[in-house]
Motif scaffolding. Sequence first.
Motif, mmCIF file in Angstrom:
data_model
loop_
_atom_site.group_PDB
_atom_site.id
_atom_site.type_symbol
_atom_site.label_atom_id
_atom_site.label_comp_id
_atom_site.label_asym_id
_atom_site.label_seq_id
_atom_site.Cartn_x
_atom_site.Cartn_y
_atom_site.Cartn_z
ATOM 1 N N LEU A 135 -23.525 10.524 10.924
ATOM 2 C CA LEU A 135 -22.486 10.950 11.238
ATOM 3 C C LEU A 135 -21.741 10.278 12.371
ATOM 4 O O LEU A 135 -20.678 9.757 12.434
ATOM 5 C CB LEU A 135 -22.208 12.509 12.303
ATOM 6 C CG LEU A 135 -21.128 13.031 12.888
ATOM 7 C CD1 LEU A 135 -21.675 14.911 12.263
ATOM 8 C CD2 LEU A 135 -20.846 13.207 13.948
ATOM 9 N N ILE A 136 -22.182 9.894 13.554
ATOM 10 C CA ILE A 136 -21.533 9.135 14.196
ATOM 11 C C ILE A 136 -21.758 7.690 14.044
ATOM 12 O O ILE A 136 -20.142 7.138 14.323
ATOM 13 C CB ILE A 136 -22.446 8.678 15.539
ATOM 14 C CG1 ILE A 136 -22.547 10.617 16.715
ATOM 15 C CG2 ILE A 136 -22.352 7.899 16.810
ATOM 16 C CD1 ILE A 136 -24.111 10.312 16.924
ATOM 17 N N PHE A 137 -22.228 7.218 13.741
ATOM 18 C CA PHE A 137 -21.997 5.850 12.400
ATOM 19 C C PHE A 137 -20.760 5.594 12.257
ATOM 20 O O PHE A 137 -19.817 5.094 12.541
ATOM 21 C CB PHE A 137 -23.441 5.715 11.863
ATOM 22 C CG PHE A 137 -24.410 4.256 12.758
ATOM 23 C CD1 PHE A 137 -24.308 3.219 12.477
ATOM 24 C CD2 PHE A 137 -25.636 5.372 12.263
ATOM 25 C CE1 PHE A 137 -24.595 2.335 13.615
ATOM 26 C CE2 PHE A 137 -26.325 4.477 13.454
ATOM 27 C CZ PHE A 137 -26.172 2.892 13.571
ATOM 28 N N ALA A 138 -20.572 6.783 11.298
ATOM 29 C CA ALA A 138 -19.353 6.890 10.273
ATOM 30 C C ALA A 138 -18.259 7.310 10.778
ATOM 31 O O ALA A 138 -17.214 6.250 11.082
ATOM 32 C CB ALA A 138 -19.560 8.147 9.254
ATOM 33 N N VAL B 172 -17.021 3.492 2.112
ATOM 34 C CA VAL B 172 -18.312 4.149 2.430
ATOM 35 C C VAL B 172 -18.617 5.072 3.777
ATOM 36 O O VAL B 172 -18.979 5.531 3.590
ATOM 37 C CB VAL B 172 -19.354 2.619 2.922
ATOM 38 C CG1 VAL B 172 -20.832 2.901 3.403
ATOM 39 C CG2 VAL B 172 -19.571 1.483 1.292
ATOM 40 N N LEU B 173 -17.816 4.445 4.620
ATOM 41 C CA LEU B 173 -18.062 5.348 6.040
ATOM 42 C C LEU B 173 -17.507 6.738 5.396
ATOM 43 O O LEU B 173 -18.180 7.519 6.357
ATOM 44 C CB LEU B 173 -17.379 4.766 6.737
ATOM 45 C CG LEU B 173 -17.544 3.146 7.661
ATOM 46 C CD1 LEU B 173 -16.702 2.703 8.390
ATOM 47 C CD2 LEU B 173 -18.721 3.377 7.828
ATOM 48 N N TYR B 174 -16.231 6.941 4.561
ATOM 49 C CA TYR B 174 -15.341 8.564 4.776
ATOM 50 C C TYR B 174 -16.762 9.046 3.659
ATOM 51 O O TYR B 174 -16.989 9.983 4.417
ATOM 52 C CB TYR B 174 -14.269 8.486 3.557
ATOM 53 C CG TYR B 174 -13.059 8.239 4.870
ATOM 54 C CD1 TYR B 174 -13.378 7.599 5.787
ATOM 55 C CD2 TYR B 174 -11.791 8.839 4.689
ATOM 56 C CE1 TYR B 174 -12.084 7.258 6.522
ATOM 57 C CE2 TYR B 174 -10.814 8.548 5.064
ATOM 58 C CZ TYR B 174 -10.935 8.039 5.855
ATOM 59 O OH TYR B 174 -9.875 8.000 7.166
ATOM 60 N N PHE C 159 -11.793 16.193 1.892
ATOM 61 C CA PHE C 159 -11.708 15.116 2.127
ATOM 62 C C PHE C 159 -11.041 13.910 0.962
ATOM 63 O O PHE C 159 -10.848 12.189 1.255
ATOM 64 C CB PHE C 159 -13.584 14.568 1.296
ATOM 65 C CG PHE C 159 -14.116 13.258 0.680
ATOM 66 C CD1 PHE C 159 -14.387 12.868 2.367
ATOM 67 C CD2 PHE C 159 -14.253 12.764 -0.022
ATOM 68 C CE1 PHE C 159 -14.627 11.311 1.663
ATOM 69 C CE2 PHE C 159 -14.948 12.467 -1.131
ATOM 70 C CZ PHE C 159 -15.176 11.579 -0.100
ATOM 71 N N LEU C 160 -11.204 14.522 0.259
ATOM 72 C CA LEU C 160 -10.008 14.043 -1.890
ATOM 73 C C LEU C 160 -8.780 13.615 -0.724
ATOM 74 O O LEU C 160 -8.208 12.049 -1.116
ATOM 75 C CB LEU C 160 -10.070 15.052 -2.508
ATOM 76 C CG LEU C 160 -11.486 15.425 -3.627
ATOM 77 C CD1 LEU C 160 -11.410 16.189 -4.734
ATOM 78 C CD2 LEU C 160 -11.970 13.844 -3.771
ATOM 79 N N TYR C 161 -8.195 14.511 -0.368
ATOM 80 C CA TYR C 161 -6.677 14.321 0.050
ATOM 81 C C TYR C 161 -6.880 13.183 1.309
ATOM 82 O O TYR C 161 -5.662 12.386 0.925
ATOM 83 C CB TYR C 161 -5.953 15.313 1.387
ATOM 84 C CG TYR C 161 -4.693 14.992 1.811
ATOM 85 C CD1 TYR C 161 -3.811 15.461 0.966
ATOM 86 C CD2 TYR C 161 -4.964 14.890 3.197
ATOM 87 C CE1 TYR C 161 -2.460 15.119 1.213
ATOM 88 C CE2 TYR C 161 -3.756 14.186 3.479
ATOM 89 C CZ TYR C 161 -2.634 14.631 2.623
ATOM 90 O OH TYR C 161 -0.978 14.708 3.670
ATOM 91 N N LEU C 162 -7.628 13.104 2.442
ATOM 92 C CA LEU C 162 -7.597 11.633 3.029
ATOM 93 C C LEU C 162 -8.212 10.609 2.344
ATOM 94 O O LEU C 162 -8.111 9.626 2.124
ATOM 95 C CB LEU C 162 -8.752 12.173 4.225
ATOM 96 C CG LEU C 162 -8.636 12.830 4.711
ATOM 97 C CD1 LEU C 162 -9.570 13.251 6.051
ATOM 98 C CD2 LEU C 162 -7.196 12.696 5.677
ATOM 99 N N TYR C 163 -9.001 11.034 1.065
ATOM 100 C CA TYR C 163 -9.114 9.789 1.015
ATOM 101 C C TYR C 163 -8.459 8.892 -0.070
ATOM 102 O O TYR C 163 -8.277 7.651 -0.128
ATOM 103 C CB TYR C 163 -11.208 9.988 -0.460
ATOM 104 C CG TYR C 163 -11.951 8.693 -0.771
ATOM 105 C CD1 TYR C 163 -12.428 8.223 0.295
ATOM 106 C CD2 TYR C 163 -11.935 8.080 -2.164
ATOM 107 C CE1 TYR C 163 -13.517 7.617 -0.004
ATOM 108 C CE2 TYR C 163 -13.067 7.237 -2.115
ATOM 109 C CZ TYR C 163 -13.260 7.115 -1.154
ATOM 110 O OH TYR C 163 -14.161 5.882 -1.532
ATOM 111 N N ASN C 164 -7.758 9.962 -0.773
ATOM 112 C CA ASN C 164 -6.656 9.133 -1.934
ATOM 113 C C ASN C 164 -5.664 9.229 -1.376
ATOM 114 O O ASN C 164 -4.605 7.422 -1.308
ATOM 115 C CB ASN C 164 -6.217 10.923 -2.501
ATOM 116 C CG ASN C 164 -6.961 11.119 -4.167
ATOM 117 O OD1 ASN C 164 -7.855 9.729 -4.355
ATOM 118 N ND2 ASN C 164 -7.493 12.472 -4.306
#
Length: 211
Positions: free
Chosen positions: A108-111, A146-148, A188-193
């Motif tokens: 989580l911290i890495f991401a 990758v990070l999301y 997540f899908l909203y941010l990813y799109n």
Amino acid sequence: MSGKKSYLLAYNGISTLLWSYILYNNIIDLSNGFFSYKLNEGIPHKFIIITQLINSSFEIFHSVVRLVPSPLATLFLQSFARLIIMIGICFVIPESPANFNLYIFSGLIFAWSITEIIRYGFYFLKLWQKNVPFALVWLRYSAFFVLYPLGLICESITVYDSYSVIEKRLPLYSKFLKFALPLYLPGFLYLYNYMIKQRRKVLRNEKQKLL
């Protein structure tokens, strides 16, 4: 240099350094095989909690006063997911085993930290010299692939692993989490799109500059 530009330069530069320090400490913890704090030392991940609270507050303020063009809905979604972890778990239930899961919480911290180092570093350079190297532009609008997902998986597991503790201590809060956890996926899908659309637009413009 205008006051606005100087302020944003300082904000993005300091934020880059703060998240770099968080990433450095996480690497040290992983190499040692344990987090550098103990339960009896109080609230875990204090530095990350404070950093995230500052960033969330400032960025929502920046958006509201139109200091930056970032969409308010996107900032709220990103802040909401992170503050559930930082406040709802690290601060409210510091004894949760999820706070001591080295590999999941480190993921989580890495991401978070790599995302923020790239993002704030990008904005700092853009303000400083306008022409940002294409490699950094590409990284800014590609690393999220990758990070999301890494962040989504680690955040969800952290909340899930904390649920038994929350249910015993804070029944009302446990009901809130039952409602909030399923919202991770649509959020997540909203941010990813959103990032995919931004990537197409920005990289298309960058390629046109190179022609």
